[in-house]
Structure formats: structure tokens, C-alpha cells
Scaffold this active site. Structure first.
Site, PDB file in Angstrom:
ATOM      1  N   ASP A 161      -7.620  42.630 122.483  1.00  0.00           N
ATOM      2  CA  ASP A 161      -6.657  42.433 123.836  1.00  0.00           C
ATOM      3  C   ASP A 161      -7.175  41.114 124.515  1.00  0.00           C
ATOM      4  O   ASP A 161      -8.346  41.260 124.754  1.00  0.00           O
ATOM      5  CB  ASP A 161      -6.225  43.414 124.509  1.00  0.00           C
ATOM      6  CG  ASP A 161      -4.946  43.516 125.302  1.00  0.00           C
ATOM      7  OD1 ASP A 161      -3.975  44.222 124.814  1.00  0.00           O
ATOM      8  OD2 ASP A 161      -4.713  42.731 126.062  1.00  0.00           O
ATOM      9  N   ASP A 199       9.134  49.824 120.055  1.00  0.00           N
ATOM     10  CA  ASP A 199      10.517  50.686 120.706  1.00  0.00           C
ATOM     11  C   ASP A 199      11.632  49.379 120.625  1.00  0.00           C
ATOM     12  O   ASP A 199      12.566  49.951 121.069  1.00  0.00           O
ATOM     13  CB  ASP A 199      10.337  50.986 122.190  1.00  0.00           C
ATOM     14  CG  ASP A 199      10.036  49.612 123.044  1.00  0.00           C
ATOM     15  OD1 ASP A 199       8.617  49.098 122.664  1.00  0.00           O
ATOM     16  OD2 ASP A 199      10.732  49.273 123.843  1.00  0.00           O
ATOM     17  N   ASP A 259       5.018  42.910 123.205  1.00  0.00           N
ATOM     18  CA  ASP A 259       6.242  42.295 123.854  1.00  0.00           C
ATOM     19  C   ASP A 259       6.914  41.423 122.889  1.00  0.00           C
ATOM     20  O   ASP A 259       6.724  40.665 121.992  1.00  0.00           O
ATOM     21  CB  ASP A 259       5.666  41.413 124.802  1.00  0.00           C
ATOM     22  CG  ASP A 259       6.850  40.641 125.653  1.00  0.00           C
ATOM     23  OD1 ASP A 259       8.017  40.561 125.204  1.00  0.00           O
ATOM     24  OD2 ASP A 259       6.314  40.160 127.090  1.00  0.00           O
TER      25      ASP A 259
HETATM   26  C1  LIG Z   1       3.149  45.666 125.814  1.00  0.00           C
HETATM   27  S1  LIG Z   1       1.297  45.776 125.792  1.00  0.00           S
HETATM   28  C2  LIG Z   1       1.047  46.971 124.664  1.00  0.00           C
HETATM   29  C3  LIG Z   1      -0.410  47.640 124.864  1.00  0.00           C
HETATM   30  C4  LIG Z   1      -0.701  48.729 123.926  1.00  0.00           C
HETATM   31  N1  LIG Z   1      -0.626  48.409 122.638  1.00  0.00           N
HETATM   32  C5  LIG Z   1       0.351  49.889 124.164  1.00  0.00           C
HETATM   33  O1  LIG Z   1       1.156  50.258 123.377  1.00  0.00           O
HETATM   34  O2  LIG Z   1       0.017  50.525 125.189  1.00  0.00           O
HETATM   35  C6  LIG Z   1       1.134  44.335 124.951  1.00  0.00           C
HETATM   36  C7  LIG Z   1      -0.534  43.949 124.865  1.00  0.00           C
HETATM   37  O3  LIG Z   1      -0.798  42.745 124.373  1.00  0.00           O
HETATM   38  C8  LIG Z   1      -1.681  42.087 124.856  1.00  0.00           C
HETATM   39  N2  LIG Z   1      -1.503  40.526 124.433  1.00  0.00           N
HETATM   40  C9  LIG Z   1      -0.349  39.999 124.490  1.00  0.00           C
HETATM   41  N3  LIG Z   1      -0.550  38.800 124.025  1.00  0.00           N
HETATM   42  C10 LIG Z   1      -1.641  38.803 123.545  1.00  0.00           C
HETATM   43  C11 LIG Z   1      -2.411  37.647 122.878  1.00  0.00           C
HETATM   44  N4  LIG Z   1      -1.834  36.489 122.605  1.00  0.00           N
HETATM   45  N5  LIG Z   1      -3.682  37.924 122.832  1.00  0.00           N
HETATM   46  C12 LIG Z   1      -4.220  39.110 123.008  1.00  0.00           C
HETATM   47  N6  LIG Z   1      -3.727  40.009 123.954  1.00  0.00           N
HETATM   48  C13 LIG Z   1      -2.509  39.605 123.912  1.00  0.00           C
HETATM   49  C14 LIG Z   1      -1.457  42.313 126.223  1.00  0.00           C
HETATM   50  O4  LIG Z   1      -2.520  42.051 127.108  1.00  0.00           O
HETATM   51  C15 LIG Z   1      -1.119  43.625 126.435  1.00  0.00           C
HETATM   52  O5  LIG Z   1      -2.152  44.492 126.727  1.00  0.00           O
END
Ligand SMILES: C[S@@+](CC[C@H](N)C(=O)[O-])C[C@H]1O[C@@H](n2cnc3c(N)ncnc32)[C@H](O)[C@@H]1O
Length: 222
Positions: free
Chosen positions: A75, A160, A124
Site C-alpha cells: 500500500d 463491493d 477504489d
Molecule cells: C479502498 S482502500 C481498501 C483497503 C483495504 N484493502 C480494505 O479492504 O480495507 C484502497 C487502498 O489502496 C491503496 N492504493 C490505492 N491506489 C494505490 C496505488 N496505486 N499504489 C498503492 N496503494 C494504492 C490506498 O492507499 C488504500 O489503502
């Protein structure tokens, strides 16, 4: 505790032997563990990645279920995964590591065929067209995953988002990749690998509280 304080504590007050935070420059210049993850873990066990691991629940949960595999959560936000890293250290789990880096660099972090399986948990969905390049199952990302996976290596997407689910299924079908398993509600359909799918993340819990269904796809890139 606010997230800034968490990050401060994470960085300054505790030693996390299971966390690696390489700079982008170091990664691009030749990352020290690329092709050498066996030396980090001290064994040749298969490597399982969780991309966008957040607080690291899936990485730690999978590592508990599969102690004979090495698990790495990636992450960009290290302040999130300090919790998973701490749990793994407290429980003496030597098959867990966390890597603070961008998923876009994954093929600079791992050598060809060095990874046996990938989990993408609640990314996301990046619904806007101009954000397509950030969608973690777009064709560019799939090519990066293909490079680092063993032949036939599995990719798991738990989300989701009906949009992300549909986008990924459509893309996989269009590109002729193998969909091993797919469903719209992991908690209602039979046939899914229930033990590993029962691990719940911070984001998943929020979506479940809102009554959303959790979808799942397991696939291989040809
Ligand atoms: C919506 S959160 C989901 C976190 C975890 N998987 C959960 O289900 O609780 C998306 C995560 O992806 C990480 N993230 C998004 N784009 C990223 C990237 N290009 N490289 C590394 N991490 C990324 C964000 O920092 C975030 O912690």
C-alpha cells in the site's frame, strides 16, 4: 489517535522488521529484494501479494490460514498498514511483510514468476472515465501482474463495487482470460473458497454494515 499521529508513531517509535519502505528512485534503480524475496523470508515458499492492503487484515488473515506461504501487503499509505505489521510481529508471524510502494511499480518490486497469487481487496473502482488508468484491473495492470506471476498464477478480486466487478468480468471475457470463479455475493453462494473469503477488511465491514453485497472473481491471465 489521528492518522498523522499514527504515522509518527509508526515511523519513529517502533521498529518494524517486517516493513520495507523503498523510495521510488531506489525501486527504479534496482530494488534489493526483486528476485530475492526468498532471502528476505529465509525460505522458498510461494509468495502471495495483497495489492492496496489498507490495514493489512487480508495479508495477516491469509498468512494465518496458509503458514506455508509468504504474504506481502502493498500500500502507498504506510500509516494504514502499521496495524497489520504490528499484529504480525506480536504473533511472531515470520511469513508476513508489508511494502510501502505504488502498485504501478509491482514489476520492479518482483521478478518474473516470483509471485504465486495476487489478491486485490476493495480497490477504489475509479468509475470516472479519466480515472481508468488507475483502475487496478485495467489491461496495463493485468500485464504487470502477468509478468510477476508464476504461469497459471491466480488473481482474486473482492469488491463491493458492481461497477468494478462488471468492468473486470467484461474485460477478462473480451481479452480471453480464464475466469475460474465469479459470484455476486460471497456470503450467499456456494462453491466459493469460504475460509479465505471469510476474512473481512476495514472497508468490507463498512460496506457490509450498509447492506451491500460483496462480489468476488478469481481469474488467470493467459
Ligand atoms: C479502498 S482502500 C481498501 C483497503 C483495504 N484493502 C480494505 O479492504 O480495507 C484502497 C487502498 O489502496 C491503496 N492504493 C490505492 N491506489 C494505490 C496505488 N496505486 N499504489 C498503492 N496503494 C494504492 C490506498 O492507499 C488504500 O489503502
Amino acid at each position: 489517535m489521528g492518522s498523522k499521529n499514527k504515522l509518527k508513531r509508526f515511523k519513529e517509535n517502533e521498529t518494524f522488521t517486517n516493513v520495507i519502505q523503498p523510495s521510488r528512485e531506489d525501486v527504479m534503480a534496482g530494488f534489493e529484494y526483486k528476485g530475492k524475496w526468498a532471502s528476505f523470508f529465509g525460505n522458498n515458499n510461494p509468495i502471495v501479494l495483497e495489492l492496496g492492503c489498507g490495514k493489512g487484515e487480508y495479508t495477516v488473515g491469509l498468512a494465518q490460514i496458509n503458514p506455508d506461504k509468504n504474504h506481502i501487503g502493498i500500500d502507498i499509505k504506510g500509516a494504514r498498514f502499521w496495524r497489520g505489521a504490528k499484529t504480525a510481529l506480536e504473533e511472531n508471524m515470520d511469513n508476513v511483510a508489508f511494502l510501502r510502494s505504488q502498485i504501478e511499480l509491482v514489476d520492479h518490486l518482483f521478478a518474473e514468476g516470483e509471485v504465486s497469487e495476487i489478491w486485490i481487496t476493495f480497490p477504489d473502482p475509479q468509475i470516472k472515465y479519466k480515472r481508468t488508468k488507475h483502475r487496478m484491473t485495467n489491461p496495463e495492470f493485468l500485464e504487470r501482474y502477468k509478468k510477476i506471476l508464476v504461469p497459471g498464477g491466480l488473481i482474486n478480486l473482492k469488491t463491493d463495487s458492481e461497477y468494478m466487478h462488471g468492468y473486470t468480468l467484461g474485460l477478462l471475457q473480451g481479452l480471453g482470460h480464464e475466469i475460474v470463479y465469479s459470484n455476486h455475493d460471497v456470503y450467499k453462494n456456494e462453491g466459493a473458497p469460504q475460509e479465505v473469503l471469510g476474512i473481512q477488511t476495514f472497508y468490507e465491514n463498512q460496506y457490509l454494515e450498509k447492506g451491500k453485497s460483496i462480489t468476488y472473481i478469481q481469474f488467470r491471465i493467459n
